[in-house]
Each structure stands twice: as C-alpha cells, then as structure tokens.
Design a protein around this motif. Structure first.
Motif, mmCIF file in Angstrom:
data_model
loop_
_atom_site.group_PDB
_atom_site.id
_atom_site.type_symbol
_atom_site.label_atom_id
_atom_site.label_comp_id
_atom_site.label_asym_id
_atom_site.label_seq_id
_atom_site.Cartn_x
_atom_site.Cartn_y
_atom_site.Cartn_z
ATOM 1 N N ARG A 145 0.820 -1.212 0.000
ATOM 2 C CA ARG A 145 0.000 0.000 0.000
ATOM 3 C C ARG A 145 0.854 1.262 0.000
ATOM 4 O O ARG A 145 0.465 2.275 -0.552
ATOM 5 C CB ARG A 145 -1.029 -0.012 1.140
ATOM 6 N N HIS A 146 2.069 1.203 0.601
ATOM 7 C CA HIS A 146 2.903 2.390 0.641
ATOM 8 C C HIS A 146 3.464 2.768 -0.741
ATOM 9 O O HIS A 146 3.965 3.862 -0.927
ATOM 10 C CB HIS A 146 4.044 2.235 1.659
ATOM 11 N N ASN A 196 -8.747 0.269 7.461
ATOM 12 C CA ASN A 196 -7.351 0.629 7.721
ATOM 13 C C ASN A 196 -6.449 0.266 6.547
ATOM 14 O O ASN A 196 -5.684 1.086 6.064
ATOM 15 C CB ASN A 196 -6.848 -0.052 8.988
ATOM 16 N N ILE A 197 -6.548 -0.973 6.089
ATOM 17 C CA ILE A 197 -5.639 -1.426 5.039
ATOM 18 C C ILE A 197 -5.863 -0.642 3.740
ATOM 19 O O ILE A 197 -4.928 -0.366 2.993
ATOM 20 C CB ILE A 197 -5.827 -2.948 4.782
ATOM 21 N N THR A 229 -7.013 2.478 3.487
ATOM 22 C CA THR A 229 -6.858 3.929 3.601
ATOM 23 C C THR A 229 -5.766 4.365 2.628
ATOM 24 O O THR A 229 -4.752 3.702 2.497
ATOM 25 C CB THR A 229 -6.430 4.291 5.042
ATOM 26 N N PRO A 265 -3.538 12.053 4.475
ATOM 27 C CA PRO A 265 -3.655 11.801 5.905
ATOM 28 C C PRO A 265 -5.126 11.536 6.259
ATOM 29 O O PRO A 265 -6.005 12.217 5.745
ATOM 30 C CB PRO A 265 -3.161 13.095 6.546
ATOM 31 N N PRO A 266 -5.376 10.515 7.067
ATOM 32 C CA PRO A 266 -6.758 10.230 7.427
ATOM 33 C C PRO A 266 -7.341 11.389 8.224
ATOM 34 O O PRO A 266 -6.710 11.894 9.144
ATOM 35 C CB PRO A 266 -6.654 8.964 8.267
ATOM 36 N N PHE A 298 -6.743 15.714 12.084
ATOM 37 C CA PHE A 298 -5.926 14.541 11.739
ATOM 38 C C PHE A 298 -6.452 13.378 12.590
ATOM 39 O O PHE A 298 -6.509 13.488 13.821
ATOM 40 C CB PHE A 298 -4.462 14.837 12.063
ATOM 41 N N LEU A 329 -5.391 10.570 13.667
ATOM 42 C CA LEU A 329 -4.588 10.013 14.760
ATOM 43 C C LEU A 329 -4.545 10.976 15.939
ATOM 44 O O LEU A 329 -4.570 10.562 17.097
ATOM 45 C CB LEU A 329 -3.168 9.696 14.290
ATOM 46 N N PHE A 353 -7.930 10.617 17.603
ATOM 47 C CA PHE A 353 -8.048 9.342 18.322
ATOM 48 C C PHE A 353 -7.270 9.364 19.634
ATOM 49 O O PHE A 353 -7.720 8.826 20.650
ATOM 50 C CB PHE A 353 -7.536 8.172 17.466
ATOM 51 N N TYR A 386 -7.135 2.260 14.898
ATOM 52 C CA TYR A 386 -6.552 3.486 15.424
ATOM 53 C C TYR A 386 -5.113 3.676 14.932
ATOM 54 O O TYR A 386 -4.165 3.621 15.699
ATOM 55 C CB TYR A 386 -6.650 3.501 16.956
ATOM 56 N N ILE A 397 -3.473 1.669 12.808
ATOM 57 C CA ILE A 397 -2.702 0.450 12.559
ATOM 58 C C ILE A 397 -2.135 0.468 11.141
ATOM 59 O O ILE A 397 -1.097 -0.142 10.870
ATOM 60 C CB ILE A 397 -3.567 -0.810 12.805
ATOM 61 N N GLU A 398 -2.768 1.195 10.240
ATOM 62 C CA GLU A 398 -2.279 1.219 8.862
ATOM 63 C C GLU A 398 -0.893 1.856 8.772
ATOM 64 O O GLU A 398 -0.093 1.480 7.928
ATOM 65 C CB GLU A 398 -3.277 1.920 7.930
ATOM 66 N N TYR A 399 -0.621 2.821 9.647
ATOM 67 C CA TYR A 399 0.706 3.437 9.647
ATOM 68 C C TYR A 399 1.749 2.403 10.047
ATOM 69 O O TYR A 399 2.774 2.235 9.407
ATOM 70 C CB TYR A 399 0.767 4.593 10.646
ATOM 71 N N SER A 436 2.328 -0.343 7.406
ATOM 72 C CA SER A 436 3.167 0.047 6.266
ATOM 73 C C SER A 436 4.609 0.295 6.677
ATOM 74 O O SER A 436 5.527 -0.004 5.918
ATOM 75 C CB SER A 436 2.582 1.287 5.575
#
Lengths: 443, 324
Positions: A82-83, A307-308, A310, A315-316, A340, A342, A345, B222, B224-226, B229
């Motif tokens: 994904r990156h 998540n996967i 995104t 930025p989410p 943002f 994160l 959260f 929360y 986890i995707e960061y 990767s």
C-alpha cells in the motif's frame, strides 16, 4: 512493454495537465508503472492509443458485482504494497446464508445483514454482498430471490449445479450477481450463463496451475469479468496464493491470474473464522465471504478493511465539528484539536480514560497534527475562534471555557480576543489529559 | 500460457538475535530463543526461510488500574505479584517470553526506587525460566537512574532492555554492553528515526545481533495502517540489504488493542457491538495477526485467549495444505 520514454514519444508532449499529472513525462512514467490509464489523457491520438494499448491495459481487471448505488467494484489493484501508492478497491465483504433456511428466517436475516452498519468517525461501514449457498434441495432459486429482495445488496450465488444456477439467474440475473463457481467440469455451461446474463464468473480449482488453466478457458469463452479461487486449505496457503496471484498479475502480466480473488472462511470456531477473514483482508483478497452467526463480529473486519485500504498519501481525516465523548452536558469541558484522525483518536482515547464526559471541537486542518497545523497557519487563533463560534458548541454548553493544546499555548491570547471564550492551556501531549483533568477538577 | 512462479530474489536475510542465556552462556534461563532469520516476507514458505513469531506475555510490576473486565478476570489473582503473574503466563498460558513492564518506576505515581525495581526483576527471573523483556516507565530521567541497577540485576541473562530512543539511548546502550543484553530500538512511526537510532547504537558499540526494532503502534482501527506500512517498509529494507534496518521487529499488541473503545466497552455501553467477549479478545488477536502479516517477529500480548487464538492462527499459517 514499452518504457516510459517510449510511451512519452507517443504522447502529445503539451504538458497540459488535463490528465491530472503535471507533465507528459510524469504521466508516461505512471503509465509505464501501470499506475495510470491512457484514458486519462483526452488528447491522445488513435494511432498512439493503439500502440500503447498493451502498456496502458490495467495489470489487474476491475470486476463489478451488482448494479446501481450498491454495486461493488473489486480488483483493479496496481501495487503489492500500500505504501507504493494505495490499494484502489476495498475488498468486498460478504456474509453467507444457506438456501435451505425457512423463507421467513432467510428474509429476516438478509434484511438485518443488509442494514448492518457501524459508525466510524462519521463514516458508516458495513457488508457489501450477501452470498447464497445452494443446499442442493431445490431451494436455491427461491432463496436467491428472497435474499436479493430482503437484503438489498449485490449477491454471490454459490452453487456448482448449472441447473440450479440457471434457475436462480432467471430470478436475480438482472442484478449482476457473482456466479460462483465454474469448475473444470461445468465451465462451459457456467460461462454460457455468465455471458447470457452479463454476470461476473468465479472460477475455482485446487491450486494455482489448475486455476490458471481454468481462468484461461473462461477467457477463451469470451469472459472478461472473472474472479479467482485457488481453494487454499490453510491460512498459509491463502497468504502464499494471494501473493503469487498479485505478483503474477502485476509483475509478470500473466493474464489468466490478472483478476481479483475470492476467499472463504472454513475454520471450526467463529473466532478462527474472524481471524481467517482478517488474514485475507490484510493480504490481497478481492472478496471475503464469512459464514459465522454473530453479525456484530463483522466490526473487526470492516475496521481492518478500512485501515488497510486507507490512502496512505492522504492523511486520514475526520470532519470538522463537535464530537461527544461519553454523554456530555452543558457543564462539561470543551477541548479543541485538529482533524488529523490520529490526533483526534489520541485525544479521544485519553479523554475516555478519564471517564469525564467531554465535548471535543475539531478544526479542519487538512489532516495535520496540532504542531504541523500551527506551523502551516491552519490552526491559528482566528481560525479556531471562527470554528468555535460557528460549530454550534455555544448552544450546547452554558460556560465559555475552552481547553487549548499546550503545544500551541502561544495562540491563547488571540483566541480569547477573537472568540470571546476564556482559554485554558492544556497539556502538550494528550497523554497528560488525565492529570490535567485532575488538576482542573473536571468531573 | 504457462504459469511461472513469481519468485523474488531478496538480497539479504534478517539478522538473528538470541534472547535469553542458559547456564552454559552465563545466564540462568532454561532456554534461549533465537528470533529473526527471515529470508522473505511473512509466511511465503515457497520463497525462503520464514521463522515462527514469538509471543511474549506482558506482566506489570504493580496492580493495573481501570482494566476492562475480561483482563481483570484473567489476572486479578496475581495482581501486585509480578513473579506469580509471570509464572501464570508461562505455566498456564505457555508464554514464550515475559515482558516485564516496570510501571511502578513512574515518578508521578508509585516512584519505586531502583533497588526495589531490581528486586521485581530478580523475582521474575527466579520465578520463570523463559527469556525476558524489561521495559522502563518512559520517564527518561527515572529510567536512566534505574537502568544501571536494574540491568545489573539481570546481568548475563540477555534480556531485551526497552527502550532506546533517538534522544535517550546512551545509558541503556551502556548498560546493555556492560551486562550483555539486547537493546530495543524504539521510533515514533518513523522509519528514518528507526534507522538513525540503529546507527547511534552501532556508534556506541552495540552490535547488530543485539538490536531489535520497535515502531510505536496503534490498535486495530486506530492508526494500525501506519504501523503496518512502516513494518512492511522496514522489512523490505532489511531484505534489500539495509543493515541498519535488518534487525528483527517487535510489536506491542496487548496494551494498544485494549486501549481502544471497541475492546474496552462492555456490551451495556455499546450494545450494537455485541458481547465484550469475544469482541475484545478478537480485537487483540486481529491486531496481532495484522502485525504478523507485516513482518513482526515478537508480539507482546495481554489476554490468554487472544494468545491462544494467535497461536492457532500461526500454526495454520505455517501449515501447507494444497499449496499453490
């Protein structure tokens, strides 16, 4: 396959940017990497288009299941990680229902699953498909009809019996269900049904070599919308098969495996089924069909998928506005932070830990954290004041006390002046919120 | 069209790191555990060596506050007694390692003295024969004050000292060198900082076979995707031959997963999410499985049922059925 430079020679070289990429050379590089489609260039000549059709063909087909708003697109992926760019189409999540359930119960379950939704910071997420499994007792066609009507979601029809499939498609074929599955034995008939009803067809075989042969037969029969199942027997098989298929499609341009996949959960316990599904979502599955009873356990699956899939380049973010932690009242504290995800959260988590109901005012800073937003002047006294005055928090609380993140304490004077609120400087890190609440006597 | 297996040729494999020392090697552990050695991405047995992940269970050296009910049920009988807690994890739940978190060191809370903390470490070393990870409280001054004494108390045991950060690594590195331990290189979700800390540790003499990588993580849902990767990128860099990123990786799962409301909230407070068990346990197990797919070598976990599920999943991930 032509190189970026060879592709570039065939492009208009005007750098008009209409394709969404600033220069023709940059666009050519994207095409060469399979990350863009030639259709994005409105000025390409027919001659060039023909020459480039091979290079511009997407490495993996995108397959659509269903029609209208609820149609699901799967596949069309361009990267292994994904990156490297992003994953394009979140894997479709399906829940399986057996056709021999009593009609009323089946309708009730389908309706419940069709309406299943979980809220995640403003987004509603749920299932995408309902899979109807042929019990082999003549109930399949009726059951497909019942589930289609009551569930309102696209279908996957699970049967190897071509007669049963034919009967089901007569009822629900217009809804473009996924036909699952063609095997070595029934491929000709299933392919015929798929063509007749313009439906995507899944092919299944034991292992990837047999699968590739079968997929090639389906392609030879004129089908373009194919879904793959190599029938892995263990989670280890799943990861390896999914990886090999993705690499074969992207790195080798091996056509018979250049399609999205479908995976099923077959463990003995519900818990292990959930983990099987998590494993598939983390590793390339196009569709995951689960068959446990408790619909609430779809929550970890939709969350994993969110998540996967995104977009790592964006930025989410969450929407600007007022958020509630617990059930705040007009006396509850009001905190402000950026949008943002994160950052939000972290603040939300640390506030929840205090068990003090709280209002959080979120300012749109284009998904940057507090300090970055401050540095970019997206989180200034004026901007925060405007949001605080306009977001509706003033009608929700009787006080006018705002807690500002400690990292931007410097904004407090301007913010007080602009907003008319009294500003208290909070902790620099959100982890300091519990002790800050104690000091302030918030409860 | 004939099908050819798309095999990647990786340039390097992940460094092997041995945690724990038996009597023969100057420690008292019943066995040592070697992690690392991966020659490809996780579970791709068709392509190369893929070592089995290790599960460390976390033990706190004082009674936790505000733990959700499923965790309280599992551990309340051993609260406040890290030795008994560690023993329970090893004997009842089969933990491969114990991760002892010295929360009582926190100067804003209990503020236990370095000598008291060293006693906690010794008690756990005596109670169990598995290798240890020892985690400070995160307050730099306090951790730096305690490390020389705490590290010395475990001298020769090859524990993982956690953790070295970009602006606080010298004391912990010196202790690891003096007492023959392994160092955890921690970075805040930033692969460049991770690499920088590896370089800094190398510069002060910590050898590659004594470094484990840790990227700060988030639970499922929360961020986890960061972590996913960054772990993938780190592993790809390691397999690509970047010596500063070729160490094995550790992920903290339990405390992250149980921090989030999908795990914390009982059914009364979130009826739409269903019963807290198995929801919360699956949250931890799903978080773990996600990290395993990104390349993690050591999981630090909390709930025994989540541990059991991850073990079962791991078993299945290492089993070949029809292959491919």
């Amino acid at each position: 396959m032509p190189t970026a430079i060879e592709i570039y020679q065939l492009l208009p070289k005007t750098n008009c940017g209409d394709c969404g990429v600033p220069t023709c050379l940059a666009f050519a590089m994207k095409l060469a990497q399979g990350q863009a489609s030639l259709e994005d260039c409105p000025h390409v000549t027919e001659e060039a288009a023909a020459a480039l059709s091979d290079a511009s063909a997407p490495p993996m087909a995108t397959v659509t299941i269903g029609t209208g708003d609820k149609a699901v697109e799967v596949g069309g992926e361009t990267v292994l990680f994904r990156h490297d760019e992003k994953f394009h189409h979140p894997c479709g999540l399906a829940m399986t229902l057996d056709s021999d359930l009593p009609t009323e119960e089946l309708a009730e379950k389908a309706k419940q699953l069709g309406e299943l939704e979980f809220e995640r910071v403003g987004n509603m997420i749920g299932l995408d498909l309902l899979a109807v499994r042929d019990a082999g007792d003549g109930s399949f066609a009726e059951a497909a009809k019942t589930v289609a009507e009551a569930g309102g979601l696209p279908l996957a029809l699970l049967s190897e019996d071509t007669e049963a499939m034919k009967a089901a498609l007569e009822h629900v074929g217009d809804g473009k269900p996924l036909i699952y599955a063609a095997t070595a034995d029934n491929l000709d008939d299933m392919a015929h049904l798929a063509k007749q009803h313009s439906c995507p067809l899944a092919v299944k075989a034991d292992g990837l070599e047999a699968l590739a042969e079968l997929s090639e037969r389906a392609m030879d029969a004129g089908l373009e919308d194919i879904v793959l199942d190599g029938q892995p027997k263990t989670m280890g098989d799943t990861v390896q098969q999914q990886t090999i298929i993705r690499r074969a499609a992207l790195n080798q341009k091996f056509k018979p495996l250049s399609f999205p996949t479908i995976c099923f959960t077959d463990a003995e316990t519900t818990e292990m089924k959930v983990l099987q599904a998590i494993n598939c979502i983390a590793k390339y599955a196009g569709i995951v069909a689960v068959d446990f009873e408790d619909p609430t356990l779809v929550l970890p699956l939709v969350t994993e998928r969110l998540n996967i899939y995104t977009d790592p380049q964006k930025p989410p973010q969450i929407d600007q506005g007022v958020y509630e932690v617990g059930e705040p009242t007009e006396e509850s504290p009001v905190l402000v932070t950026t949008n943002f995800s994160l950052t939000y959260f972290l603040v939300e988590g640390d506030v929840s830990a205090t068990k003090v109901p709280t209002w959080i005012v979120v300012v749109d800073t284009e998904g940057t954290s507090v300090l970055t937003a401050w540095a970019n002047e997206a989180f200034t006294g004026e901007i925060i004041a405007k949001v605080v005055n306009e977001c509706g928090i003033e009608d929700k609380v009787s006080h006018r006390n705002l807690v500002l993140p400690g990292g931007v304490a410097v904004l407090s004077g301007k913010l007080e002046e602009e907003s008319g609120w009294k500003v208290t400087v909070g902790p620099e890190e959100s982890s300091g919120i519990p002790s800050f609440y104690n000091e302030q006597g918030f409860k | 069209m004939s099908f050819e297996m798309p095999v990647e040729n990786w340039r390097a494999s992940i460094t092997q790191v041995t945690i724990g020392a038996t009597e023969q090697d100057g420690g008292t552990r019943e066995r040592a555990i070697t992690i690392g050695g991966a020659a490809t991405l996780p579970f791709l047995a068709f392509e190369g060596e893929t070592p089995r992940p290790i599960i460390a269970m976390e033990v706190l050296d004082e009674q936790p506050e505000g733990w959700p009910e499923p965790l309280v049920e599992a551990f309340s009988d051993v609260y406040g007694d890290p030795a008994a807690w560690a023993q329970k994890c090893v004997e009842e739940y089969g933990a491969d390692m114990i991760c002892l978190r010295l929360v009582s060191a926190d100067p804003d809370e209990t503020n236990a003295s370095p000598d008291e903390l060293a006693e906690h470490v010794k008690a756990v070393l005596e109670a169990v024969g598995v290798p240890l990870i020892i985690w400070g409280c995160g307050n730099y001054d306090k951790d730096n004050e305690m490390w020389p004494i705490v590290s010395q108390a475990a001298a020769g045991e090859r524990v993982i000292l956690a953790s070295a950060e970009e602006d606080n690594y010298k004391t912990i590195a010196a202790c690891a060198l003096a007492d023959k331990h392994v160092v955890l290189n921690e970075s805040p979700l930033d692969i460049n900082i991770q690499k920088q800390v590896s370089i800094l540790l190398s510069d002060v003499g910590v050898k590659p076979e004594n470094i484990v990588l840790y990227e700060v993580t988030g639970g499922l849902g929360y961020g986890i995707e960061y972590a996913f990767s960054i772990l993938e990128r780190t592993r790809l860099a390691g397999l690509g031959g970047d010596k500063m990123l070729s160490a094995p990786m550790l992920s903290v799962v339990g405390s992250e997963a149980w921090k989030v409301k999908e795990a914390r909230l009982p059914e009364e407070e979130a009826p739409e999410w269903g019963p807290q068990v198995p929801r919360s346990i699956l949250w931890e197990a799903a978080t773990a499985l996600t990290f395993l797919n990104a390349g993690t070598d050591i999981l630090v976990m909390w709930h025994p049922e989540a541990v059991k599920l991850v073990r079962q999943a791991t078993e299945d991930l290492f089993t070949s059925g029809n292959g491919f």
